[in-house]
Enzyme design. Structure first.
Site, PDB file in Angstrom:
ATOM      1  N   GLN A 119       0.718  -1.279   0.158  1.00  0.00           N
ATOM      2  CA  GLN A 119       0.260  -0.338   0.114  1.00  0.00           C
ATOM      3  C   GLN A 119       0.547   1.496   0.039  1.00  0.00           C
ATOM      4  OE1 GLN A 119      -2.255  -1.173   3.398  1.00  0.00           O
ATOM      5  NE2 GLN A 119      -3.560  -2.274   2.584  1.00  0.00           N
ATOM      6  N   VAL A 148      -7.142  -2.300   7.107  1.00  0.00           N
ATOM      7  CA  VAL A 148      -5.704  -3.107   6.800  1.00  0.00           C
ATOM      8  C   VAL A 148      -5.674  -3.034   5.574  1.00  0.00           C
ATOM      9  CG1 VAL A 148      -4.049  -4.521   7.724  1.00  0.00           C
ATOM     10  CG2 VAL A 148      -5.780  -3.330   9.110  1.00  0.00           C
ATOM     11  N   GLU A 149      -6.304  -3.553   4.662  1.00  0.00           N
ATOM     12  CA  GLU A 149      -6.284  -3.991   3.705  1.00  0.00           C
ATOM     13  C   GLU A 149      -6.097  -2.982   2.621  1.00  0.00           C
ATOM     14  OE1 GLU A 149      -6.140  -7.118   2.350  1.00  0.00           O
ATOM     15  OE2 GLU A 149      -6.140  -9.038   4.081  1.00  0.00           O
ATOM     16  N   THR A 150      -6.670  -2.193   2.395  1.00  0.00           N
ATOM     17  CA  THR A 150      -6.675  -0.987   1.301  1.00  0.00           C
ATOM     18  C   THR A 150      -7.135   0.305   2.229  1.00  0.00           C
ATOM     19  OG1 THR A 150      -9.008  -1.411   0.995  1.00  0.00           O
ATOM     20  CG2 THR A 150      -6.959  -2.789  -0.185  1.00  0.00           C
TER      21      THR A 150
END
Length: 382
Positions: free
Chosen positions: A48, A160-162
């Site tokens: 990210q 958290v992911e994106t």
């Protein structure tokens, strides 16, 4: 309102090896291997905040015998059109960037919980989480009622992911999965990883065909993870749901579909409604020492609370009925930071379920703490 994390441990002197051994023997835990194993290396679903210029090699998979065998298998098992698949793979490109990104670092850094925590429990994600929760409050509440997963856990995972869809990846999933199926780099786990990517390549083709989506149009991470929750195609096939009711599943553009799919994933992987994720261990040297002795890196709960308290561990959980919870299976979670005493906490079944999304203690605890922080902000009206 600033949310304060309760301490998971305190500074204490390392245990002498003989004391570690005596604690383990008391618990019947000497079953071979290191007494104090490390938890799995933390990892992020996508790089990210970073941009990569994708190096591609067109038509690498045209007239490729391994690809031809794969196509024959897809025709035989799933009734695909042979010519259509050959045409599709003739236009698939090899991604050198995907190969580079899956390679382990030649000089692995020491695991650092404090650095990892600071990356995810920070103002940008917290503020974005509050905004996401407010914009999708109805879908989060409906998912919680239908699947039994609290809104804060769903919010934590997506954050958290994106960062709530901000970084979903712009690799063609077909290119990434084909590259990692047939050209995975030479690493010790190569065969296992290639098999995993092959299954996801199969599921990408089946899912897009059945959903009438052009497989070449699907974008995702360098590993082929797709959309707001970063579902691999195999997870889409098993767990994704049409939660906005428009007749199709769209994890890239529909927050409702992402919310419902995350909740369904967790429910199907064992989420226990109304149960905690973690319990805090008391900061005294004896309790922390027992945690150090039995932290073996295994994510599946396998110590009972009764075993740990019998060995002398105390918990920092006011109001907890220790006797009633005696049979509860637990994971002793280690959180190392270089230059500091390792912190420990106890993970319950729901903590283990979070590690099914990403096999990392750091990941699971970051999801929990981000969700709790956003929830606290929501409750304070901030």
């Amino acid at each position: 309102m600033t949310f304060q994390f309760a301490p998971f441990g305190n500074t204490f002197k390392p245990l002498r090896p003989v004391l570690v051994a005596s604690v383990l023997c008391a618990l019947g835990a000497f079953a071979g291997g290191s007494a104090i194993a490390q938890s799995q290396q933390p990892q992020s679903a996508t790089p990210q905040g970073q941009e990569f210029e994708e190096e591609i090699i067109p038509q690498r998979y045209a007239q490729n015998p391994n690809v031809d065998a794969f196509i024959n298998d897809m025709v035989a098992r799933y009734d695909f059109d042979n010519d259509a698949l050959h045409t599709l793979f003739n236009n698939v490109s090899y991604s050198a960037t995907a190969v580079k990104l899956v390679l382990p670092s030649p000089t692995p850094s020491a695991k650092n919980w404090k650095a990892y925590q600071a990356r995810f429990i920070e103002p940008v994600r917290i503020n974005a989480g509050v905004k996401f929760w407010r914009a999708n409050q109805a879908a989060l509440q409906r998912a919680s009622e239908q699947f039994g997963v609290p809104p804060e856990i769903i919010v934590g995972i997506i954050g958290v992911e994106t960062i709530y869809g901000r970084y979903m990846g712009n690799f063609r999933a077909l290119d990434a999965l084909t590259t990692l199926t047939f050209d995975y780099p030479n690493t010790p786990n190569r065969a296992e990883r290639m098999a995993t990517f092959r299954k996801n390549l199969e599921d990408l083709l089946v899912w897009t065909r059945d959903s009438q989506i052009d497989p070449a149009s699907v974008l995702g991470s360098y590993t082929g993870a797709i959309g707001i929750p970063q579902f691999l195609p195999s997870s889409i096939v098993q767990y994704a749901v049409d939660f906005d009711g428009n007749g199709r599943i769209d994890l890239r553009n529909s927050p409702a579909d992402a919310i419902g799919s995350v909740a369904n994933y967790l429910k199907q992987n064992g989420w226990e409604t109304g149960r905690p994720v973690v319990w805090r261990i008391a900061p005294d040297e004896g309790s922390q020492g027992i945690a150090q002795a039995v932290a073996d890196g295994s994510p599946e709960p396998h110590w009972s609370l009764a075993q740990l308290t019998k060995a002398g561990m105390l918990l920092d959980q006011p109001g907890l009925n220790v006797q009633a919870e005696a049979p509860t299976p637990l994971t002793v979670v280690d959180l190392p930071t270089p230059g500091m005493a390792t912190q420990y906490t106890l993970g319950l079944k729901n903590f283990y379920t979070l590690t099914r999304y990403n096999r990392s203690f750091f990941y699971a605890l970051a999801v929990y703490q981000l969700g709790e922080t956003v929830k606290a902000r929501m409750m304070s009206g901030g």
